[in-house]
Design a protein around this motif. Structure first.
Motif, PDB file in Angstrom:
ATOM      1  N   UNK A  47      46.681  43.287  24.427  1.00 26.20           N
ATOM      2  CA  UNK A  47      46.681  44.391  23.469  1.00 26.20           C
ATOM      3  C   UNK A  47      47.178  43.928  22.109  1.00 26.20           C
ATOM      4  N   UNK A  48      48.210  43.098  22.124  1.00 22.52           N
ATOM      5  CA  UNK A  48      48.799  42.636  20.866  1.00 22.52           C
ATOM      6  C   UNK A  48      47.809  41.794  20.064  1.00 22.52           C
ATOM      7  N   UNK A  49      47.062  40.937  20.753  1.00 20.65           N
ATOM      8  CA  UNK A  49      46.087  40.105  20.057  1.00 20.65           C
ATOM      9  C   UNK A  49      44.885  40.929  19.609  1.00 20.65           C
ATOM     10  N   UNK A  50      44.520  41.939  20.377  1.00 20.40           N
ATOM     11  CA  UNK A  50      43.346  42.741  20.050  1.00 20.40           C
ATOM     12  C   UNK A  50      43.501  43.493  18.732  1.00 20.40           C
ATOM     13  N   UNK A  51      44.725  43.841  18.350  1.00 17.52           N
ATOM     14  CA  UNK A  51      44.929  44.593  17.106  1.00 17.52           C
ATOM     15  C   UNK A  51      45.310  43.697  15.937  1.00 17.52           C
ATOM     16  N   UNK A  52      45.373  42.385  16.186  1.00 16.15           N
ATOM     17  CA  UNK A  52      45.770  41.450  15.135  1.00 16.15           C
ATOM     18  C   UNK A  52      44.544  40.975  14.359  1.00 16.15           C
ATOM     19  N   UNK A  53      44.647  40.950  13.026  1.00 21.86           N
ATOM     20  CA  UNK A  53      43.587  40.429  12.146  1.00 21.86           C
ATOM     21  C   UNK A  53      42.259  41.127  12.402  1.00 21.86           C
ATOM     22  N   UNK A  54      42.280  42.439  12.446  1.00 22.65           N
ATOM     23  CA  UNK A  54      41.067  43.215  12.685  1.00 22.65           C
ATOM     24  C   UNK A  54      40.741  44.094  11.484  1.00 22.65           C
ATOM     25  N   UNK A  55      39.470  44.424  11.350  1.00 18.99           N
ATOM     26  CA  UNK A  55      39.037  45.391  10.341  1.00 18.99           C
ATOM     27  C   UNK A  55      39.020  46.799  10.907  1.00 18.99           C
ATOM     28  N   UNK A  56      38.665  46.896  12.193  1.00 20.57           N
ATOM     29  CA  UNK A  56      38.563  48.191  12.875  1.00 20.57           C
ATOM     30  C   UNK A  56      39.202  48.071  14.248  1.00 20.57           C
ATOM     31  N   UNK A  57      39.993  49.076  14.619  1.00 20.60           N
ATOM     32  CA  UNK A  57      40.562  49.163  15.968  1.00 20.60           C
ATOM     33  C   UNK A  57      40.035  50.445  16.603  1.00 20.60           C
ATOM     34  N   UNK A  58      39.488  50.321  17.799  1.00 28.55           N
ATOM     35  CA  UNK A  58      38.961  51.474  18.530  1.00 28.55           C
ATOM     36  C   UNK A  58      39.884  51.759  19.711  1.00 28.55           C
ATOM     37  N   UNK A  59      40.407  52.973  19.752  1.00 25.27           N
ATOM     38  CA  UNK A  59      41.292  53.389  20.839  1.00 25.27           C
ATOM     39  C   UNK A  59      40.471  54.178  21.843  1.00 25.27           C
ATOM     40  N   UNK A  60      40.340  53.640  23.042  1.00 27.08           N
ATOM     41  CA  UNK A  60      39.538  54.277  24.089  1.00 27.08           C
ATOM     42  C   UNK A  60      40.357  54.355  25.372  1.00 27.08           C
ATOM     43  N   UNK A  61      41.484  55.035  25.259  1.00 31.63           N
ATOM     44  CA  UNK A  61      42.427  55.157  26.371  1.00 31.63           C
ATOM     45  C   UNK A  61      42.491  56.615  26.809  1.00 31.63           C
ATOM     46  N   UNK A  62      42.988  56.890  28.020  1.00 37.69           N
ATOM     47  CA  UNK A  62      43.184  58.286  28.411  1.00 37.69           C
ATOM     48  C   UNK A  62      44.028  59.031  27.381  1.00 37.69           C
ATOM     49  N   UNK A  63      43.660  60.269  27.099  1.00 35.21           N
ATOM     50  CA  UNK A  63      44.260  61.007  25.992  1.00 35.21           C
ATOM     51  C   UNK A  63      45.782  61.042  26.063  1.00 35.21           C
TER      52      UNK A  63
END
Length: 244
Positions: free
Chosen positions: A51-67
């Protein structure tokens, strides 16, 4: 574009595949270790990440987790630069999620989510079935191309995400601000009804604030009791009929 996706369920995994195919660098993470994603990423260009790497150095973050899990993402997003666009694809189903009093009392779902994660959010990809996302996309300009609504307070962020929506096979219809995002919540005429753009605009316009929760729950009951087959065509027809 560098895209991080948090959540590898049906919507998150499908978005990862579609966006990777179109040439974006896509990092996908779930609540477990990257090794648990091998069945999804094998044979693709998707990068299995923490999770930590997935949000690093990104232009767009998509959150697709249970509400109900949205509050758990606040720490993860705390150091993400302000210019990063963050997208919310989740929906609130109290029969599935824990009850959330603010939302039950009328607060728009993504307004609540934005408060929990401490970030402005763009809402989209929530108002379509996973089967629609997998099977229903088409090229831009296709007659009667399925459209999906998008809501957010930042026009520039919405423009970025609208382009991504098109790349995944759908037209994006502006549904207004996050305060107006109740128009695309479960139980509204715009939610999972597979409409082309002009019809979707009309559906957003006729939505009645406060009616969606009862319609959402009635639709869920019709699926749980078996009166509606669990397939795309039947569910879309039922959603259209019950939210008309």
């Amino acid at each position: 574009m560098n895209i991080g996706i948090i959540g590898a369920g049906n919507i998150g995994a499908s978005l990862a595949r579609k966006l990777a195919i179109t040439g974006h660098v896509v990092k996908l993470a779930n609540s477990r270790e990257p090794e648990s994603l091998q069945d999804i990423v094998q044979g693709t260009d998707i990068i299995a990440a923490t999770k930590e790497d997935a949000v690093r150095d990104t232009n767009v973050i998509i959150l697709s987790v249970p509400y109900a899990k949205m509050p758990e993402l606040a720490a993860l997003l705390a150091d993400v630069p302000a210019g990063t666009v963050v997208v919310d694809t989740s929906n609130y189903y109290p029969a599935r999620d824990e009850a959330i009093a603010d939302v039950d009392n009328g607060k728009p779902e993504t307004l609540w989510s934005s408060e929990q994660v401490g970030r402005p959010l763009v809402k989209t990809w929530n108002a379509l079935l996973a089967q629609t996302l997998d099977e229903g996309g088409s090229e831009s300009g296709t007659p009667d191309r399925i459209a999906i609504p998008i809501a957010g307070d930042d026009p520039a962020a919405k423009a970025v995400v609208s382009d991504l929506v098109s790349e995944t096979g759908f037209d994006a219809v502006d549904a207004g601000t996050i305060a107006e995002s109740w128009r695309l919540q479960p139980g509204t005429p715009a939610y999972c009804t597979e409409l082309p753009a002009e019809d979707l605009k009309a559906a957003l316009g006729v939505a009645k604030e406060g009616l969606a929760p009862s319609k959402r729950d009635a639709i869920m009951r019709s699926m749980v009791d078996g009166s509606v087959p669990f397939n795309r065509a039947a569910m879309i027809a039922n959603n259209r009929a019950m939210t008309a």
